[in-house]
Structure formats: structure tokens, C-alpha cells
Design an enzyme around this catalytic site. Structure first.
Site, PDB file in Angstrom:
ATOM      1  N   TYR A  61       0.843  -1.192   0.000  1.00 39.30           N
ATOM      2  CA  TYR A  61       0.000   0.000   0.000  1.00 39.30           C
ATOM      3  C   TYR A  61       0.881   1.246   0.000  1.00 39.30           C
ATOM      4  CZ  TYR A  61      -4.023  -2.987   1.147  1.00 39.30           C
ATOM      5  OH  TYR A  61      -5.010  -3.945   1.137  1.00 39.30           O
ATOM      6  N   SER A 217     -13.648  -3.990   0.374  1.00 40.84           N
ATOM      7  CA  SER A 217     -14.528  -3.351  -0.614  1.00 40.84           C
ATOM      8  C   SER A 217     -16.007  -3.555  -0.287  1.00 40.84           C
ATOM      9  CB  SER A 217     -14.235  -3.875  -2.027  1.00 40.84           C
ATOM     10  OG  SER A 217     -14.850  -3.061  -3.011  1.00 40.84           O
ATOM     11  N   ALA A 220     -18.229  -1.538  -2.601  1.00 43.07           N
ATOM     12  CA  ALA A 220     -17.993  -1.683  -4.041  1.00 43.07           C
ATOM     13  C   ALA A 220     -17.351  -0.433  -4.629  1.00 43.07           C
ATOM     14  CB  ALA A 220     -19.290  -2.024  -4.771  1.00 43.07           C
ATOM     15  N   GLY A 222     -17.271   2.422  -3.507  1.00 41.03           N
ATOM     16  CA  GLY A 222     -18.111   3.603  -3.326  1.00 41.03           C
ATOM     17  C   GLY A 222     -19.430   3.569  -4.056  1.00 41.03           C
ATOM     18  N   GLY A 226     -24.317   5.771  -2.387  1.00 37.46           N
ATOM     19  CA  GLY A 226     -25.464   6.614  -2.701  1.00 37.46           C
ATOM     20  C   GLY A 226     -25.135   7.829  -3.540  1.00 37.46           C
TER      21      GLY A 226
END
Length: 340
Positions: A61, A217, A220, A222, A226
Site C-alpha cells: 500500500y 470493498s 464496491a 463507493g 449513494g
């Protein structure tokens, strides 16, 4: 903050854990979608203050920068953190060449990478050390023996795996049992309302063999937050806006229908869609912890609202039904006659 068992082991993880993939300025994989150091530090501090004590990172990372930052920030409070990291991929990713013995799951690579992670994290032990992905080029016995030695030396408390196939996971558990080696106590996997493939083999395996499940995740990338709308491009600056291939694979008719049902349940619960999506996972009995990544403190606080969401069995069933994929053979054949 609720604590859950990591499979059949004695390790306890917070129901929500903090993912550190966005910590540190990335030159490769996460370039452009990471947090700056100051905001990442605020996210880390806010997570610990909220009761999240499980932190998940990896050698690769931000080319090792994520581990290095955590090492600085944990000074004086290492005992407060249940620390998980991973090995398998090159620390420098594709940004610079690395010797082939410095990645993969050979004994040499695992031991060397463990020492490097300990150095960056400024600690003398890891609570959980995980394989980032299977490596069929190395005998599973060699990989497990290296992990077993790290556990016996005290440098690692527990071992787990991530991104394994069902057959390779079962083979690993069988080999550990046969040779009396430290086994994988859990698996980290992708699982969310629009990516339920893990339910075919990996979740049943976790259930059968008493493995912990860490979910990555969960939103997904983001999509389940929404902020995405049918017929509109991804919002500027989002991960799916930068990753066109991922957006094309995500913006399907099935997934839009799933999102619509999520929004409906969220409105009924007076909760953000992200909180309901996380709550759906927390309602699954196999889940030990859901890893939430937050680039800002506000995103972290939004995710924490999942702990307040109380989904009924009917809510879960509606989301299950709306998001159910085509399971394929032999799952659909078996499922018409008995649970699989």
C-alpha cells in the site's frame, strides 16, 4: 464497539476495522485517490477514538508508505491496535524493479517481507499476517512452514489469507493439518451487495472450517455509498471515475436495481445507503470484521453509522433477493433441492 472472534481462534477484532490502503502518497496503484498525510492521521486518530482498534494494511500500500505512517502514529499506543498486514506482492509495485525473491510466497520472500514490515511499522510483532493472494508457483507446504516459523518465533500471532480460490484454501487447511503447521485462521475477501461471488465457495468453506472472514470493498469502491446515479457519469475525483474499466463492470442493469433497493431500505431506516450496505454485511454470521476505508474523517463517521443500523430479517431478505446473482452450476442445481 462490538468485538467479534476471528474464526475459531482466540483473536478478537472490532466489527468495523480501519483499512489503510489510502494512507500515504501513492505513486502506483492508488495514485490520485489516496489521503494526504495530515488527513490520514486524523482518520486514524478518529477511528481509535471511536473504538475501532483493528487496522489492516499491506506491504504494497503506497509502496510501503502506509505501513511507515502507521508505525509513526502508533508510537506509545501500539498495545491499543490489533495490527494486520500482508505480503505477496512487490512492495514497490510497478514503480521500480524488485528482485524475484522479494515477492511471492517463497520462504525467503515471506521472512524478508515480514522483517521489512516490522521495521516500517516500528513493532516487534504482528497480530495478523496475511497472504495477499495465492501463489501456485510455490508449494503450499513451503509457504505454511515459513508462517509457522514466524508464529513460533513470536513475530506473528495469527496467520490468514486473502484472495484465494476455494480449492487452494481447502488444500492449505489440509496441508496445515497434515503437517501440524499454523493454519490460516481466516480469509480476507471481497464481499458486497454487487459482488457476492465469495458466497459460492469461500463463505461455505469459512463456515465449514471455522474461519474468520474479513471483508474488503464492502461499498464496491463507493458504488453503494449513494453518490452514483443511473445515466450519469461517476462524480469527479471518485475512484470509479478514475478507473474506467471498473466503472464499466459496475454500472450494470442488475447493479442499478440492487442500488435502487438499497436506497429504498435506507430511506425506510432513515440511514445513509452506505450504513445499510455495511449493516447487511454485519448481519452475516460468518463476518468477523468489515474493513472500511475512509479518505476523510467525515467518510469515517458516515461508515460508523452502520453500527446504529438494525436491519430486520425482512430487510436482509429484500437486499439478498434484489442482489442475488446467477449462481451457475452446480449451485443453482443443488439450490433447487437443498441449501448449499
Amino acid at each position: 464497539m462490538e468485538h467479534r472472534s476471528y474464526g475459531r481462534s482466540g483473536l478478537k477484532l472490532t466489527a468495523l476495522s480501519l483499512g489503510a490502503m489510502t494512507f500515504g502518497e501513492a505513486k502506483g496503484f492508488m495514485k490520485g485517490v489516496h489521503s494526504d498525510d495530515a488527513e490520514a492521521r486524523r482518520v486514524f486518530d478518529a477511528a481509535l477514538e471511536a473504538g475501532i482498534d483493528t487496522v489492516d494494511t499491506a506491504n504494497g500500500y503506497s509502496e510501503g508508505r502506509s505501513e511507515a505512517l502507521l508505525g509513526i502514529w502508533m508510537k506509545g499506543r501500539r498495545h491499543q491496535v490489533t495490527l494486520a498486514t500482508k505480503c505477496r506482492f512487490p512492495t514497490l509495485g510497478g514503480t521500480a524493479p524488485m528482485h524475484p525473491n522479494e515477492y511471492g510466497l517463497s520462504r525467503k520472500s515471506i521472512v524478508w517481507n515480514c522483517e521489512e514490515s516490522l521495521r516500517r511499522l516500528q513493532t516487534d510483532y504482528l497480530d495478523l499476517y496475511q497472504v495477499h493472494m495465492q501463489d501456485r508457483s510455490v508449494p503450499i507446504e513451503e509457504t505454511l512452514r515459513a508462517f509457522d516459523d514466524l508464529v513460533r518465533s513470536g513475530k506473528v500471532r495469527y496467520v490468514g489469507c486473502s484472495n484465494y480460490t476455494g480449492y487452494r484454501l481447502t488444500e492449505s487447511l489440509w496441508a496445515a493439518d497434515r503437517h501440524q503447521l499454523a493454519r490460516y485462521e481466516g480469509i480476507q475477501l471481497q464481499w458486497n451487495l454487487v459482488a457476492r461471488d465469495a458466497e459460492r465457495e469461500l463463505i461455505p468453506a469459512a463456515r465449514a472450517f471455522g474461519l474468520g472472514v474479513l471483508v474488503w470493498s464492502p461499498l464496491a469502491r463507493g458504488f453503494l455509498s449513494g453518490k452514483y446515479r443511473r445515466g450519469q457519469p461517476p462524480p469527479s475525483g471518485t475512484r470509479l471515475e478514475k478507473w474506467a474499466d471498473s466503472w464499466a463492470a459496475t454500472a450494470t442493469e442488475q447493479n442499478w436495481r440492487t442500488l435502487e433497493k438499497l436506497l429504498e431500505v435506507a430511506q425506510r431506516k432513515d440511514s445513509p445507503p452506505a450504513a445499510v450496505a455495511l449493516g447487511w454485511l454485519l448481519a452475516k454470521p460468518e463476518v468477523s470484521s468489515v474493513i472500511v476505508g475512509a479518505r476523510t474523517v467525515q467518510q469515517l463517521h458516515d461508515n460508523l453509522r452502520a453500527l446504529e443500523v438494525k436491519l430486520t430479517p425482512q430487510d436482509v431478505k429484500e437486499l439478498d433477493d434484489a442482489s442475488a446473482p446467477q449462481w451457475g452450476y452446480p449451485y443453482a442445481f443443488i439450490g433447487s433441492r437443498e441449501p448449499w
